[in-house]
Design an enzyme around this catalytic site. Structure first.
Site, PDB file in Angstrom:
ATOM      1  N   GLY A  17       0.829  -1.211   0.000  1.00 41.57           N
ATOM      2  CA  GLY A  17       0.000   0.000   0.000  1.00 41.57           C
ATOM      3  C   GLY A  17       0.860   1.255   0.000  1.00 41.57           C
ATOM      4  O   GLY A  17       0.640   2.189  -0.775  1.00 41.57           O
ATOM      5  N   ASP A 159       6.078 -11.738 -11.722  1.00 36.69           N
ATOM      6  CA  ASP A 159       6.800 -12.904 -12.247  1.00 36.69           C
ATOM      7  C   ASP A 159       7.286 -12.632 -13.679  1.00 36.69           C
ATOM      8  O   ASP A 159       8.405 -12.973 -14.043  1.00 36.69           O
ATOM      9  CB  ASP A 159       5.883 -14.128 -12.216  1.00 36.69           C
ATOM     10  N   HIS A 187       0.392 -18.037  -9.519  1.00 39.35           N
ATOM     11  CA  HIS A 187       1.476 -17.236  -8.922  1.00 39.35           C
ATOM     12  C   HIS A 187       1.998 -18.037  -7.725  1.00 39.35           C
ATOM     13  O   HIS A 187       1.619 -17.790  -6.577  1.00 39.35           O
ATOM     14  CB  HIS A 187       0.945 -15.875  -8.484  1.00 39.35           C
TER      15      HIS A 187
HETATM   16  N1  NAI Z   1       0.771 -11.364  -6.369  1.00 41.34           N
HETATM   17  C1  NAI Z   1       2.003 -10.985  -6.104  1.00 41.34           C
HETATM   18  O1  NAI Z   1       2.877 -11.000  -6.994  1.00 41.34           O
HETATM   19  C2  NAI Z   1       2.408 -10.521  -4.738  1.00 41.34           C
HETATM   20  C3  NAI Z   1       1.536 -10.619  -3.678  1.00 41.34           C
HETATM   21  N2  NAI Z   1       1.913 -10.217  -2.419  1.00 41.34           N
HETATM   22  C4  NAI Z   1       0.935 -10.359  -1.349  1.00 41.34           C
HETATM   23  O2  NAI Z   1       0.343  -9.088  -1.074  1.00 41.34           O
HETATM   24  C5  NAI Z   1      -0.217  -9.113   0.244  1.00 41.34           C
HETATM   25  C6  NAI Z   1       0.136  -7.834   1.001  1.00 41.34           C
HETATM   26  O3  NAI Z   1       1.524  -7.755   1.197  1.00 41.34           O
HETATM   27  P1  NAI Z   1       2.177  -6.591   2.070  1.00 41.34           P
HETATM   28  O4  NAI Z   1       1.619  -5.275   1.697  1.00 41.34           O
HETATM   29  O5  NAI Z   1       3.633  -6.792   2.002  1.00 41.34           O
HETATM   30  O6  NAI Z   1       1.660  -7.027   3.530  1.00 41.34           O
HETATM   31  P2  NAI Z   1       1.564  -6.111   4.859  1.00 41.34           P
HETATM   32  O7  NAI Z   1       1.371  -7.055   5.984  1.00 41.34           O
HETATM   33  O8  NAI Z   1       2.670  -5.114   4.890  1.00 41.34           O
HETATM   34  O9  NAI Z   1       0.216  -5.300   4.607  1.00 41.34           O
HETATM   35  C7  NAI Z   1      -1.008  -5.916   4.537  1.00 41.34           C
HETATM   36  C8  NAI Z   1      -2.035  -4.914   5.053  1.00 41.34           C
HETATM   37  O10 NAI Z   1      -3.311  -5.483   4.818  1.00 41.34           O
HETATM   38  C9  NAI Z   1      -4.113  -5.172   5.941  1.00 41.34           C
HETATM   39  N3  NAI Z   1      -5.203  -6.150   5.966  1.00 41.34           N
HETATM   40  C10 NAI Z   1      -5.197  -7.401   6.458  1.00 41.34           C
HETATM   41  N4  NAI Z   1      -6.401  -7.955   6.314  1.00 41.34           N
HETATM   42  C11 NAI Z   1      -7.188  -7.047   5.720  1.00 41.34           C
HETATM   43  C12 NAI Z   1      -8.544  -7.021   5.328  1.00 41.34           C
HETATM   44  N5  NAI Z   1      -9.349  -8.069   5.553  1.00 41.34           N
HETATM   45  N6  NAI Z   1      -9.017  -5.916   4.742  1.00 41.34           N
HETATM   46  C13 NAI Z   1      -8.232  -4.845   4.543  1.00 41.34           C
HETATM   47  N7  NAI Z   1      -6.937  -4.795   4.905  1.00 41.34           N
HETATM   48  C14 NAI Z   1      -6.427  -5.878   5.480  1.00 41.34           C
HETATM   49  C15 NAI Z   1      -3.173  -5.232   7.129  1.00 41.34           C
HETATM   50  O11 NAI Z   1      -3.681  -4.497   8.228  1.00 41.34           O
HETATM   51  C16 NAI Z   1      -1.921  -4.622   6.539  1.00 41.34           C
HETATM   52  O12 NAI Z   1      -1.875  -3.222   6.739  1.00 41.34           O
HETATM   53  C17 NAI Z   1       0.317 -10.398   0.893  1.00 41.34           C
HETATM   54  O13 NAI Z   1      -0.683 -11.403   0.828  1.00 41.34           O
HETATM   55  C18 NAI Z   1       1.477 -10.777   0.005  1.00 41.34           C
HETATM   56  O14 NAI Z   1       1.761 -12.150   0.061  1.00 41.34           O
HETATM   57  C19 NAI Z   1       3.149  -9.681  -2.188  1.00 41.34           C
HETATM   58  C20 NAI Z   1       4.053  -9.548  -3.221  1.00 41.34           C
HETATM   59  C21 NAI Z   1       3.746  -9.968  -4.566  1.00 41.34           C
HETATM   60  O1  OAA Z   2       6.618 -14.520  -2.362  1.00 41.66           O
HETATM   61  C1  OAA Z   2       5.791 -13.926  -1.655  1.00 41.66           C
HETATM   62  O2  OAA Z   2       5.243 -14.432  -0.675  1.00 41.66           O
HETATM   63  C2  OAA Z   2       5.376 -12.559  -2.079  1.00 41.66           C
HETATM   64  C3  OAA Z   2       5.097 -12.678  -3.508  1.00 41.66           C
HETATM   65  O3  OAA Z   2       4.053 -13.113  -3.919  1.00 41.66           O
HETATM   66  C4  OAA Z   2       6.212 -12.444  -4.434  1.00 41.66           C
HETATM   67  O4  OAA Z   2       7.205 -11.802  -4.080  1.00 41.66           O
HETATM   68  O5  OAA Z   2       6.092 -12.903  -5.578  1.00 41.66           O
END
Ligand code: NAI
Ligand code: OAA
Length: 329
Positions: A17, A159, A187
């Site tokens: 975010g 990716d 993913h």
């Molecule tokens: N698809 C992709 O390529 C990638 C996906 N991700 C995923 O993105 C997600 C977020 O990652 P970060 O920002 O690093 O995590 P983070 O833990 O820093 O932030 C997540 C935020 O979501 C909030 N949150 C939790 N449950 C919620 C809900 N029900 N409604 C609204 N907000 C909620 C938390 O309070 C927190 O502020 C993770 O699941 C991570 O694995 C991360 C990197 C790449």
């Molecule tokens: O690997 C993780 O858990 C976070 C993510 O999705 C990525 O970096 O591709």
């Protein structure tokens, strides 16, 4: 000035975010002529930090930022959304696979899908980033009654960007010289970065990089394991690169794709390439001049690719079966 568009972002106080809000507010995604309203959604414990983020948004005095709402209420958060970035969820820690998050995160996406159906704009499009993103998108899509399936996407662009960067480094060229790179499937660690159809300066990658063992082995593994490698190095999962990839995804979805190229995003399968209909699967996508997207047809799938695609699609079927209680019949 155009009418503002409304962008809803869950998990707005999290790492991703923090890396995405300011760039969206600056015009990077929707253009320098397009004002935006931001509707930021958090859970209760995230609210104090979100308050600080809103203060920082104010302090940027962005010319294009029209209105900011911070809320824990899903209907208020998705009200009038033209785009929804579903980021909020728990990230994995070292030693976990993304699918291990299904039990923790999956249920978040039922209520969000329902609220999107009730409160978002009729043209809403939804990009799921929170992991495991394909299956979370499947849950949201199936709970968003009345919203067409072709509005739901899950992010595999990070990716794709990783794969392009690895190929460019190996070939000694710039990232932008690598095109036609499709990530197939989930993913996850089973994803298939398809080097067999990728190009470098218009030539097949396999002609430019003749080390087939590297392509079939180390290259694929590096891309599949890159998320884990970042977690090991940083102690936290990718955030700036993930935010960047989310913005790349939306830019690709709203701008026509250069002739002959494609990009990767997971969409609801229509049965193309023998992939079961209804699953959220990454495949080669292009955006047409009218702004709609289509699956690129006729991309060659050799025996090596077929085996890899089947494996990653099978994993998606298993994930779907594991969350069947969250998907209305
Ligand atoms: N698809 C992709 O390529 C990638 C996906 N991700 C995923 O993105 C997600 C977020 O990652 P970060 O920002 O690093 O995590 P983070 O833990 O820093 O932030 C997540 C935020 O979501 C909030 N949150 C939790 N449950 C919620 C809900 N029900 N409604 C609204 N907000 C909620 C938390 O309070 C927190 O502020 C993770 O699941 C991570 O694995 C991360 C990197 C790449
Ligand atoms: O690997 C993780 O858990 C976070 C993510 O999705 C990525 O970096 O591709």
């Amino acid at each position: 000035m155009k009418e503002p568009i409304t962008v809803s972002i869950t998990g707005a106080a999290g790492q991703i975010g923090y890396a995405i809000l300011f760039r969206i507010a600056s015009g990077f995604v929707f253009g320098e002529e397009q004002p935006v309203n931001l509707r930021l959604i958090e859970i209760e414990p995230g609210l104090p930090a979100l308050k600080g983020v809103v203060m920082e948004l104010e302090d940027c005095a962005f010319p294009l930022l029209n209105e900011v709402v911070a809320t824990t209420d899903l209907d208020e958060g998705f009200k009038g959304a033209n785009w929804a970035f579903l980021i909020g969820s728990v990230p994995r820690k070292a030693g976990m696979e993304r699918a291990d998050l299904l039990g923790i995160n999956g249920k978040i996406f039922t209520g969000q899908g329902q609220a999107i159906a009730r409160s978002a704009s009729k043209d809403v499009r939804v990009l799921v980033v929170g992991n495991p993103c394909n299956t979370n998108a499947l849950i949201a899509m199936n709970n968003a009654e009345g919203v067409p399936n072709d509005r739901f996407f899950a992010m595999t662009r990070l990716d794709e960007n990783r794969a392009k960067s690895q190929l460019a480094a190996k070939a000694g060229v710039h990232n932008s010289d690598v095109t036609n790179l499709c990530i197939w499937g989930n993913h996850s660690a089973t994803q298939y970065p398809d080097f067999t159809n990728a190009k470098i300066k218009g030539r097949p990658v396999t002609e430019v990089i003749t080390d087939r063992d590297w392509l079939e082995g180390e290259f694929i593994k590096t891309v599949q394991q890159r998320g884990a490698a970042i977690i090991n190095a940083r102690g936290a999962s990718s955030a700036a690169s993930a935010a960047n990839a989310a913005m790349d995804t939306v830019k690709s979805l709203i701008n026509p794709t250069p002739e002959g190229d494609w990009y990767s995003v997971a969409v609801c399968s229509d049965g193309s390439y023998g992939i079961e209909k209804g699953l959220i699967v990454s495949m080669p996508i292009r955006t047409k001049d009218d702004g709609s997207w289509e699956v690129v047809q006729g991309v060659p799938v050799n025996d090596f690719s077929r085996e890899k695609i089947d494996a990653t699609v099978n994993e998606l079927k298993e994930e779907r079966d594991a969350v069947k209680d969250l998907i209305p019949a």
